[in-house]
Design a protein around this motif. Sequence first.
Motif, PDB file in Angstrom:
ATOM      1  N   MET A  95       0.773  -1.034   0.065  1.00  0.00           N
ATOM      2  CA  MET A  95       0.049  -0.235  -0.196  1.00  0.00           C
ATOM      3  C   MET A  95       0.993   1.148  -0.099  1.00  0.00           C
ATOM      4  O   MET A  95       1.804   1.440   0.745  1.00  0.00           O
ATOM      5  N   THR A  96       0.754   2.133  -1.073  1.00  0.00           N
ATOM      6  CA  THR A  96       1.575   3.337  -1.153  1.00  0.00           C
ATOM      7  C   THR A  96       0.742   4.426  -1.781  1.00  0.00           C
ATOM      8  O   THR A  96       0.147   3.930  -2.904  1.00  0.00           O
ATOM      9  N   PRO A  97       0.743   5.831  -1.605  1.00  0.00           N
ATOM     10  CA  PRO A  97       0.034   6.891  -2.472  1.00  0.00           C
ATOM     11  C   PRO A  97       0.630   6.706  -3.818  1.00  0.00           C
ATOM     12  O   PRO A  97      -0.016   7.292  -4.796  1.00  0.00           O
ATOM     13  N   CYS A 120       1.346  -3.180   4.781  1.00  0.00           N
ATOM     14  CA  CYS A 120       0.826  -1.780   5.028  1.00  0.00           C
ATOM     15  C   CYS A 120       2.024  -0.914   5.614  1.00  0.00           C
ATOM     16  O   CYS A 120       2.881  -1.391   6.450  1.00  0.00           O
ATOM     17  N   GLY A 121       2.154   0.152   5.169  1.00  0.00           N
ATOM     18  CA  GLY A 121       3.309   1.160   5.525  1.00  0.00           C
ATOM     19  C   GLY A 121       2.703   1.985   6.809  1.00  0.00           C
ATOM     20  O   GLY A 121       1.649   1.944   6.957  1.00  0.00           O
ATOM     21  N   ARG A 122       3.688   2.448   7.372  1.00  0.00           N
ATOM     22  CA  ARG A 122       3.511   3.606   8.513  1.00  0.00           C
ATOM     23  C   ARG A 122       4.522   4.552   8.403  1.00  0.00           C
ATOM     24  O   ARG A 122       5.419   4.706   7.475  1.00  0.00           O
ATOM     25  N   TYR A 123       4.378   5.625   9.219  1.00  0.00           N
ATOM     26  CA  TYR A 123       5.284   6.848   9.221  1.00  0.00           C
ATOM     27  C   TYR A 123       5.473   7.316   7.979  1.00  0.00           C
ATOM     28  O   TYR A 123       4.411   7.854   7.119  1.00  0.00           O
ATOM     29  N   GLU A 124       6.575   7.741   7.470  1.00  0.00           N
ATOM     30  CA  GLU A 124       6.877   8.209   5.906  1.00  0.00           C
ATOM     31  C   GLU A 124       6.941   7.276   5.090  1.00  0.00           C
ATOM     32  O   GLU A 124       7.318   7.482   3.741  1.00  0.00           O
ATOM     33  N   GLY A 125       6.703   6.029   5.201  1.00  0.00           N
ATOM     34  CA  GLY A 125       6.729   5.090   4.231  1.00  0.00           C
ATOM     35  C   GLY A 125       7.505   4.003   4.190  1.00  0.00           C
ATOM     36  O   GLY A 125       8.419   3.820   5.338  1.00  0.00           O
ATOM     37  N   PHE A 126       8.114   3.403   3.231  1.00  0.00           N
ATOM     38  CA  PHE A 126       9.196   2.457   3.113  1.00  0.00           C
ATOM     39  C   PHE A 126      10.541   2.792   2.681  1.00  0.00           C
ATOM     40  O   PHE A 126      10.703   3.477   1.880  1.00  0.00           O
ATOM     41  N   ILE A 141      -5.167   3.717  -2.798  1.00  0.00           N
ATOM     42  CA  ILE A 141      -6.639   3.937  -2.759  1.00  0.00           C
ATOM     43  C   ILE A 141      -6.958   5.327  -3.360  1.00  0.00           C
ATOM     44  O   ILE A 141      -8.094   5.393  -3.198  1.00  0.00           O
ATOM     45  N   GLY A 142      -6.154   5.913  -3.562  1.00  0.00           N
ATOM     46  CA  GLY A 142      -6.734   7.600  -3.983  1.00  0.00           C
ATOM     47  C   GLY A 142      -5.660   8.543  -3.824  1.00  0.00           C
ATOM     48  O   GLY A 142      -4.765   8.302  -2.949  1.00  0.00           O
ATOM     49  N   ASP A 143      -5.713   9.485  -4.285  1.00  0.00           N
ATOM     50  CA  ASP A 143      -4.734  10.624  -4.253  1.00  0.00           C
ATOM     51  C   ASP A 143      -4.858  11.553  -3.271  1.00  0.00           C
ATOM     52  O   ASP A 143      -5.188  12.621  -3.189  1.00  0.00           O
TER      53      ASP A 143
HETATM   54  N1  SAH Z   1       5.629   9.974   2.681  1.00  0.00           N
HETATM   55  C1  SAH Z   1       4.497   9.247   2.054  1.00  0.00           C
HETATM   56  C2  SAH Z   1       3.313   8.860   2.455  1.00  0.00           C
HETATM   57  C3  SAH Z   1       3.645   7.989   3.939  1.00  0.00           C
HETATM   58  S1  SAH Z   1       1.977   7.667   4.529  1.00  0.00           S
HETATM   59  C4  SAH Z   1       4.464  10.162   0.633  1.00  0.00           C
HETATM   60  O1  SAH Z   1       4.663  11.000   0.677  1.00  0.00           O
HETATM   61  O2  SAH Z   1       4.007   9.213  -0.138  1.00  0.00           O
HETATM   62  C5  SAH Z   1       2.579   6.135   5.207  1.00  0.00           C
HETATM   63  C6  SAH Z   1       1.871   4.974   4.773  1.00  0.00           C
HETATM   64  O3  SAH Z   1       0.408   5.165   4.593  1.00  0.00           O
HETATM   65  C7  SAH Z   1       2.191   4.483   3.586  1.00  0.00           C
HETATM   66  O4  SAH Z   1       3.631   3.913   3.602  1.00  0.00           O
HETATM   67  C8  SAH Z   1       1.299   3.686   2.993  1.00  0.00           C
HETATM   68  O5  SAH Z   1       1.525   2.393   3.239  1.00  0.00           O
HETATM   69  C9  SAH Z   1      -0.036   4.317   3.353  1.00  0.00           C
HETATM   70  N2  SAH Z   1      -0.957   4.985   2.789  1.00  0.00           N
HETATM   71  C10 SAH Z   1      -1.037   6.424   2.783  1.00  0.00           C
HETATM   72  N3  SAH Z   1      -1.754   7.034   1.897  1.00  0.00           N
HETATM   73  C11 SAH Z   1      -2.102   5.831   1.189  1.00  0.00           C
HETATM   74  C12 SAH Z   1      -3.114   5.862  -0.184  1.00  0.00           C
HETATM   75  N4  SAH Z   1      -3.625   6.822  -0.455  1.00  0.00           N
HETATM   76  N5  SAH Z   1      -2.995   4.634  -0.547  1.00  0.00           N
HETATM   77  C13 SAH Z   1      -2.091   3.596  -0.213  1.00  0.00           C
HETATM   78  N6  SAH Z   1      -1.695   3.526   0.985  1.00  0.00           N
HETATM   79  C14 SAH Z   1      -1.486   4.876   1.524  1.00  0.00           C
END
Ligand code: SAH
Length: 228
Positions: A95-97, A120-126, A141-143
């Motif tokens: 999962m990632t934006p 599933c990511g958390r914080y600022e991601g992977f 799942i969306g912008d």
């Molecule tokens: N720093 C990243 C955002 C991290 S958000 C960036 O700028 O793109 C933290 C985590 O939430 C992500 O690693 C992802 O797993 C999840 N996440 C946040 N928004 C999401 C989205 N629109 N779709 C899917 N996963 C999302």
Amino acid sequence: MPPPPPPLRFDVLTLFPGLFEGFLSESILKRAIRRGLIGVNLWDIRRWALDKHRSVDDTPFGGGPGMLMMAPPVVSAVEAVQASFGDRPGRLIAMTPAGRRLDQAFVEELAREPRIVLLCGRYEGFDQRIFDILRPEPLSIGDYVLSGGEVPAMAVIDAVMRLVPGVLGDDQSAIDESFGPDGGLEYPQYTRPRSYRGLDVPEVLLSGDHAAIARWRRQHRRTAGPSR
Ligand code: SAH
């Protein structure tokens, strides 16, 4: 004899498995799991942390705000979960934006898989090496940015499980609705009472004339797009 494995099994890797408790124990999903149509396994990534503090995140090289999920625990967790499947690794989705945007066509594709792994990511991601080593399919799942991949993973599970035969009470319900075979959106629907605040249910829907009802619904199916 043990019961047969469910036709579709999700394995979710997360730092917060507790977030899924209510989601899995209510309504349609609860019933689908109890009836053996869907399986959902939760894996706590922290189990694969290497140090005594069980760290799973660290600050980004080069500076910048926040923390990143570290590669070693995440890679070990995914590899261990996939190894437990035997010869089929399952479809690995992170999962990632930044991923491809989830839509009904992709949901239908996933509903044909026997096994789906959701990371599933958390914080600022992977850490980038998680993508480089594991080569997951990135999925958004969306912008917009959420604080974790758990809600996105729930969206995937929810959308996909509705298409598993037997999960919805009436197999027609998944065919008739929005984004179905004709790509349209659902027609207006009504239930009791027949009249509410001066608004009456369209006469044709009360007529019992199935051909006329079908025609009315076809005419009133909305089209996707900005004119909605
Ligand atoms: N720093 C990243 C955002 C991290 S958000 C960036 O700028 O793109 C933290 C985590 O939430 C992500 O690693 C992802 O797993 C999840 N996440 C946040 N928004 C999401 C989205 N629109 N779709 C899917 N996963 C999302």
